[in-house]
Write a protein that holds these residues in place. Structure first.
Motif, short mmCIF file in Angstrom:
data_model
loop_
_atom_site.label_atom_id
_atom_site.label_comp_id
_atom_site.label_asym_id
_atom_site.label_seq_id
_atom_site.Cartn_x
_atom_site.Cartn_y
_atom_site.Cartn_z
N MET A 77 0.85 -1.19 0.00
CA MET A 77 0.00 0.00 0.00
C MET A 77 0.89 1.24 0.00
SD MET A 77 -2.96 1.07 2.70
CE MET A 77 -4.02 -0.20 2.02
N ASP A 78 0.64 2.13 -0.95
CA ASP A 78 1.48 3.31 -1.11
C ASP A 78 1.37 4.27 0.08
OD1 ASP A 78 2.40 2.41 -3.54
OD2 ASP A 78 0.87 3.47 -4.69
N ASN A 79 0.16 4.52 0.53
CA ASN A 79 -0.03 5.48 1.62
C ASN A 79 -1.24 5.09 2.45
OD1 ASN A 79 -0.27 7.66 3.33
ND2 ASN A 79 -0.02 9.21 1.75
N TRP A 80 -0.99 4.57 3.64
CA TRP A 80 -2.10 4.11 4.48
C TRP A 80 -2.93 5.26 5.03
CZ3 TRP A 80 -1.60 6.16 9.30
CH2 TRP A 80 -0.31 6.47 9.76
N ARG A 81 -2.41 6.49 4.94
CA ARG A 81 -3.18 7.65 5.42
C ARG A 81 -4.25 8.10 4.43
NH1 ARG A 81 2.11 8.71 7.42
NH2 ARG A 81 2.10 9.18 9.67
N GLU A 82 -4.15 7.65 3.20
CA GLU A 82 -5.06 8.11 2.15
C GLU A 82 -6.20 7.12 1.94
OE1 GLU A 82 -4.97 11.02 0.59
OE2 GLU A 82 -3.21 11.60 1.78
N PHE A 83 -7.41 7.64 1.92
CA PHE A 83 -8.59 6.84 1.63
C PHE A 83 -9.31 7.51 0.45
CE2 PHE A 83 -7.68 5.93 6.02
CZ PHE A 83 -7.91 4.56 6.13
N GLY A 84 -9.14 6.95 -0.72
CA GLY A 84 -9.80 7.49 -1.90
C GLY A 84 -11.22 6.98 -2.00
N ALA A 96 -2.89 -2.54 9.13
CA ALA A 96 -1.71 -3.39 9.05
C ALA A 96 -0.56 -2.67 8.35
CB ALA A 96 -2.05 -4.69 8.31
N ALA A 97 -0.89 -1.91 7.32
CA ALA A 97 0.14 -1.13 6.62
C ALA A 97 0.71 -0.04 7.52
CB ALA A 97 -0.43 -0.52 5.34
N ALA A 98 -0.17 0.59 8.31
CA ALA A 98 0.28 1.63 9.23
C ALA A 98 1.23 1.04 10.28
CB ALA A 98 -0.92 2.27 9.91
N ALA A 99 0.89 -0.14 10.80
CA ALA A 99 1.74 -0.79 11.79
C ALA A 99 3.10 -1.16 11.19
CB ALA A 99 1.04 -2.03 12.34
N GLU A 100 3.08 -1.70 9.98
CA GLU A 100 4.32 -2.10 9.33
C GLU A 100 5.21 -0.90 9.03
OE1 GLU A 100 5.81 -4.59 5.37
OE2 GLU A 100 3.67 -4.42 5.83
N ASP A 101 4.60 0.22 8.72
CA ASP A 101 5.34 1.44 8.38
C ASP A 101 6.14 1.99 9.56
OD1 ASP A 101 6.03 3.50 6.49
OD2 ASP A 101 4.58 4.83 7.45
N ALA A 102 5.80 1.53 10.76
CA ALA A 102 6.47 2.05 11.97
C ALA A 102 7.83 1.44 12.21
CB ALA A 102 5.58 1.80 13.18
N GLY A 103 8.17 0.39 11.49
CA GLY A 103 9.45 -0.26 11.74
C GLY A 103 9.48 -0.93 13.09
N ALA A 105 6.23 2.71 19.98
CA ALA A 105 5.50 3.98 20.17
C ALA A 105 5.00 4.50 18.83
CB ALA A 105 6.39 5.01 20.85
N THR A 106 5.82 4.38 17.79
CA THR A 106 5.39 4.82 16.46
C THR A 106 4.31 3.91 15.90
OG1 THR A 106 7.59 5.73 16.03
CG2 THR A 106 6.19 5.38 14.13
N ARG A 107 4.45 2.61 16.15
CA ARG A 107 3.41 1.67 15.69
C ARG A 107 2.08 2.02 16.34
NH1 ARG A 107 2.68 -4.32 17.37
NH2 ARG A 107 4.69 -4.01 18.39
N PHE A 108 2.08 2.29 17.63
CA PHE A 108 0.86 2.68 18.33
C PHE A 108 0.28 3.96 17.73
CE2 PHE A 108 -1.02 5.30 21.74
CZ PHE A 108 -2.08 4.48 22.12
N ALA A 109 1.13 4.96 17.53
CA ALA A 109 0.66 6.24 16.98
C ALA A 109 0.10 6.06 15.58
CB ALA A 109 1.80 7.26 16.98
N ASN A 110 0.77 5.26 14.76
CA ASN A 110 0.29 5.03 13.39
C ASN A 110 -1.06 4.34 13.38
OD1 ASN A 110 2.67 6.12 12.46
ND2 ASN A 110 3.36 4.30 11.36
N ILE A 111 -1.24 3.35 14.26
CA ILE A 111 -2.50 2.62 14.31
C ILE A 111 -3.64 3.55 14.73
CG2 ILE A 111 -3.77 0.85 15.60
CD1 ILE A 111 -1.16 -0.79 15.60
N VAL A 112 -3.40 4.35 15.77
CA VAL A 112 -4.43 5.28 16.22
C VAL A 112 -4.75 6.29 15.11
CG1 VAL A 112 -5.01 7.08 17.89
CG2 VAL A 112 -3.86 4.99 18.66
N GLU A 113 -3.72 6.83 14.49
CA GLU A 113 -3.96 7.79 13.40
C GLU A 113 -4.75 7.15 12.27
OE1 GLU A 113 -1.65 10.57 10.10
OE2 GLU A 113 -0.49 9.69 11.75
N CYS A 114 -4.41 5.92 11.91
CA CYS A 114 -5.11 5.24 10.83
C CYS A 114 -6.58 5.05 11.17
CB CYS A 114 -4.45 3.89 10.56
SG CYS A 114 -5.14 3.01 9.15
#
Length: 199
Positions: free
Chosen positions: A1-8, A74-81, A85-94
């Motif tokens: 997934m190119d960008n998990w923050r984007e929902f077209g 899942a893409a947001a979590a993977e993007d955190a490396g 703390a970043t994985r948690f933040a990415n999941i909540v943001e997603c």
């Protein structure tokens, strides 16, 4: 997934998209097959050609929404490396972004559990539990890493999931808060719940 923050545009079929609008406006029990067919530009037999019943439409609609949410999360979590703390933040943001971008999808999935047949409800609950497990696992990893001081990760994960789900009921594009504002505020709430040691 190119960008998990984007929902077209979602990938719903025209009948499902029509049903989504009808369910969101009238509720499952207030919707008729004829109303859904008319909204989709189909005859009633034409709609039945795609879906065997109104329950099958609800099941397909909710499954598509939950699958999209899980894929993005899942893409947001993977993007955190390797950073919990970043994985948690990415999941909540997603989750926050999903519930802003897919308000009707989330609303129908949340409010129509009462209308689901037992097997449909069980599948939906398993998807919802998978989502909550991602949050809980990120919290536990954060505790183990010393990033969080949360004593009850399961309770915190449930509360954070509920907080994000509630966004769909009140957020409106063009309102006083931008999407980024909503994300920032909800990340603050979520971090407070898990006892984040750093902002």
């Amino acid at each position: 997934m190119d960008n998990w923050r984007e929902f077209g545009t979602d990938e719903l079929t025209p009948p499902l998209r029509a049903a989504l609008g009808v369910f969101a406006r009238h509720g499952y029990h207030g919707a008729s097959i004829r109303t859904i067919a008319e909204a989709a530009g189909l005859s009633v037999p034409g709609l039945y050609h795609h879906y065997r019943s109104k329950q099958a439409i609800l099941a397909a609609l909710v499954d598509a929404a939950m699958a999209e949410m899980l894929t993005h999360t899942a893409a947001a979590a993977e993007d955190a490396g390797d950073s919990p703390a970043t994985r948690f933040a990415n999941i909540v943001e997603c989750l926050a972004r999903f519930h802003m971008a897919r308000r009707d999808h989330a609303f129908v999935a949340s409010t129509e559990m009462r209308s689901m047949d037992p097997d449909v409800r069980a599948h939906h609950i398993s998807q919802r539990d998978a989502q909550q497990t991602m949050i809980e696992d990120a919290i536990r990893a954060g505790v183990d890493a010393g990033d969080f001081t949360c004593r009850h990760p399961e309770d915190a994960a449930r509360a954070i999931a509920s907080l994000c789900v509630s966004i769909a009921s009140w957020y409106r594009p063009g309102g006083p808060l931008t999407a980024d504002d909503v994300v920032a505020r909800h990340l603050g709430y979520a971090r407070a719940m898990v006892g984040a040691t750093e902002a």
